[in-house]
Design an enzyme around this catalytic site. Structure first.
Site, short mmCIF file in Angstrom:
data_model
loop_
_atom_site.label_atom_id
_atom_site.label_comp_id
_atom_site.label_asym_id
_atom_site.label_seq_id
_atom_site.Cartn_x
_atom_site.Cartn_y
_atom_site.Cartn_z
N GLY A 1 57.46 0.63 -50.19
CA GLY A 1 56.91 1.87 -50.71
C GLY A 1 55.40 1.98 -50.58
CD GLU A 2 54.27 -1.95 -51.92
OE1 GLU A 2 54.37 -2.89 -52.71
OE2 GLU A 2 55.18 -1.64 -51.11
CB ALA A 3 50.28 4.04 -48.22
#
Length: 364
Positions: A125-127
Site C-alpha cells: 500500500g505504501e507509495a
C-alpha cells in the site's frame, strides 16, 4: 518491436501466454516435505519460511537463489508475504530485480505485461514501495522491448499512470460522472516523456485495455474478481443486475458493490460453490454446470439462512463478450477438485430443489 507492433490488430489475450518463466519449470511432483513445511511457514511470516529454507540448505542467502525459489513456487506462496519480501526496505531492490528478471515480456503489450507482473505478488500500500516496484518493472519491460519507450523513466511514469487509471476506473465508490475519461487520461499524460507527449495512439489503446479489463490488485481479504453483471439465473430463480465477488472457490452475488469481506455491511444474496464444476462460454453469458452426472446446487439467502436450489446449469449474463471471457477465465482458475464429492453414481436420484419459494421466476 515498437508500441505499434505490441498493440497491432493482431494482438490478443493469447499473447499473455508469452509471459512465462524464463529459466524454471514448476514441478508437478508432490512437494518435498521440507519444502511444504517451509511454504506453510512462509505463508504465515516470510522471514520464518526463508530462515527454514536456508537452514535446510534448500536456498542460500544469495538473492538469485531466493528469487528462483519464490518464482518456482509462486502459485503456492502467499501473495501478501511475497509483496512484503519483494518490496524490500529503503532502496534495497536486489531481490526484486532478480525476481523480475525471471519474467519475459518480449512481444507482450505494456498493459498485459503489467497485469501479469501484478499477479505474482500483492502490491504493497505504501507509495514508496509501489514506486520501487514499478521502476523495476519498467526497466525489465524496456530491456525486453527496447524500442517501445525512450527510456526507463518514461515507461515508469506510464506504469504508475496505469495503476492510477485502474483504481479510478474500477473503484465502485467513484461515481461514473467522476471517472477519468479517455481525453483526460491523454491530457494528463502530455509532456511526461521528457517534455514531449507520448503517442496518442498508445495512450488511447492503454486506456481501453485498462478500462475494459481491470488489473486485479488485491489487498488482504479482497475477492479475486469483482464487478457488475447483467443477470444471474438458475432453474426458476433469476435476478437482474448483481454485483459478483469471486472469493476462493465460491462465487457470491450482492445487491450493491462490496469487497465481500465478513465485516462489510453488504451481505450476500446467494452463492455457488465452484467444486467439481465446468465453465462454458456463450455470446453474452457463461454457464456453470457440474462435472458429475448430477445437477448443480447453489444457495439463496432467505431470512438470513441459505436455501439450496438445484439446476442443470447456472447462467451469468454479462454486458459484453469481453466481460464474459474475463469472468469465465477467472472462475475456471478458482474451480477446485480437492474435496471428495459426496456422490455415489450407483444410488443417484435426481435431486429435488429444497427451495419451496422459487416456484415462480424471481426478478428484482
Amino acid at each position: 518491436m515498437n508500441f505499434r507492433d505490441a498493440y497491432s490488430d493482431d494482438y490478443n489475450s493469447e499473447d499473455t501466454e508469452k509471459i512465462e518463466i524464463k529459466k524454471l519449470e514448476v514441478e508437478e511432483e508432490p512437494l518435498d516435505p521440507k519444502i511444504a513445511e517451509a511454504i506453510f511457514c512462509f505463508n504465515k511470516k516470510w522471514k520464518t519460511g526463508i530462515s527454514l529454507l536456508e537452514s535446510e540448505g534448500i536456498i542460500t542467502q544469495d538473492k538469485k537463489s531466493i528469487a528462483n525459489f519464490l518464482f518456482k513456487y509462486n502459485d503456492k506462496l502467499s501473495k501478501s508475504e511475497l509483496g512484503e519480501i519483494l518490496a524490500g526496505k529503503d532502496d534495497n531492490v536486489e531481490l526484486l530485480i532478480e525476481f523480475t528478471e525471471l519474467l519475459n515480456f518480449t512481444g507482450v503489450s505494456f498493459a498485459e505485461g503489467l497485469r501479469s507482473y501484478l499477479t505474482k505478488f500483492l502490491l504493497p500500500g505504501e507509495a514508496q514501495k509501489i514506486s520501487r516496484m514499478m521502476e523495476v518493472f519498467a526497466g525489465k519491460y524496456l530491456k525486453d522491448n527496447p524500442t517501445t519507450f525512450p527510456d526507463t523513466d518514461c515507461a515508469f511514469i506510464l506504469a504508475f499512470a496505469l495503476i492510477m487509471l485502474n483504481t479510478d476506473a474500477h473503484n465502485p465508490a467513484i461515481l461514473e460522472k467522476d471517472k477519468m475519461t479517455k481525453a483526460q487520461f491523454v491530457q494528463n499524460s502530455r509532456g511526461t516523456w521528457h517534455g514531449n507527449d507520448p503517442p496518442q495512439e498508445l495512450l488511447e489503446m492503454l486506456y481501453d485495455e485498462i478500462v475494459g479489463n481491470e488489473i486485479q490488485m488485491k489487498t488482504k481479504g479482497d475477492p479475486d474478481k469483482k464487478g457488475w453483471v447483467k443477470s444471474i439465473k438458475g432453474s426458476l430463480f433469476e435476478q437482474n443486475k448483481r454485483w459478483l465477488c469471486l472469493i476462493g472457490n465460491e462465487l457470491r452475488w450482492y445487491k450493491n458493490p462490496t469487497r465481500g469481506r465478513p465485516e462489510d455491511p453488504e451481505k450476500p444474496l446467494g452463492y455457488i460453490k465452484l467444486e467439481y464444476v465446468m465453465v462454458n462460454e456463450m455470446d453474452d453469458r457463461f454457464c456453470i454446470s457440474s462435472t458429475l452426472p448430477k445437477n448443480i446446487e447453489f444457495y439463496v439467502y432467505e431470512e438470513k439462512k441459505p436455501v439450496a436450489v438445484t439446476t442443470l446449469q447456472f447462467e451469468i449474463t454479462c454486458e459484453s463478450a469481453a466481460q464474459v471471457e474475463h469472468w469465465a477465465a477467472a472462475v475456471r482458475k478458482n474451480v477446485t477438485f480437492e474435496v471428495e464429492p459426496e456422490f455415489d453414481p450407483k444410488h443417484y436420484k435426481k435431486p429435488k430443489s429444497k427451495a419451496k419459494n422459487f416456484k415462480k421466476t424471481k426478478k428484482f
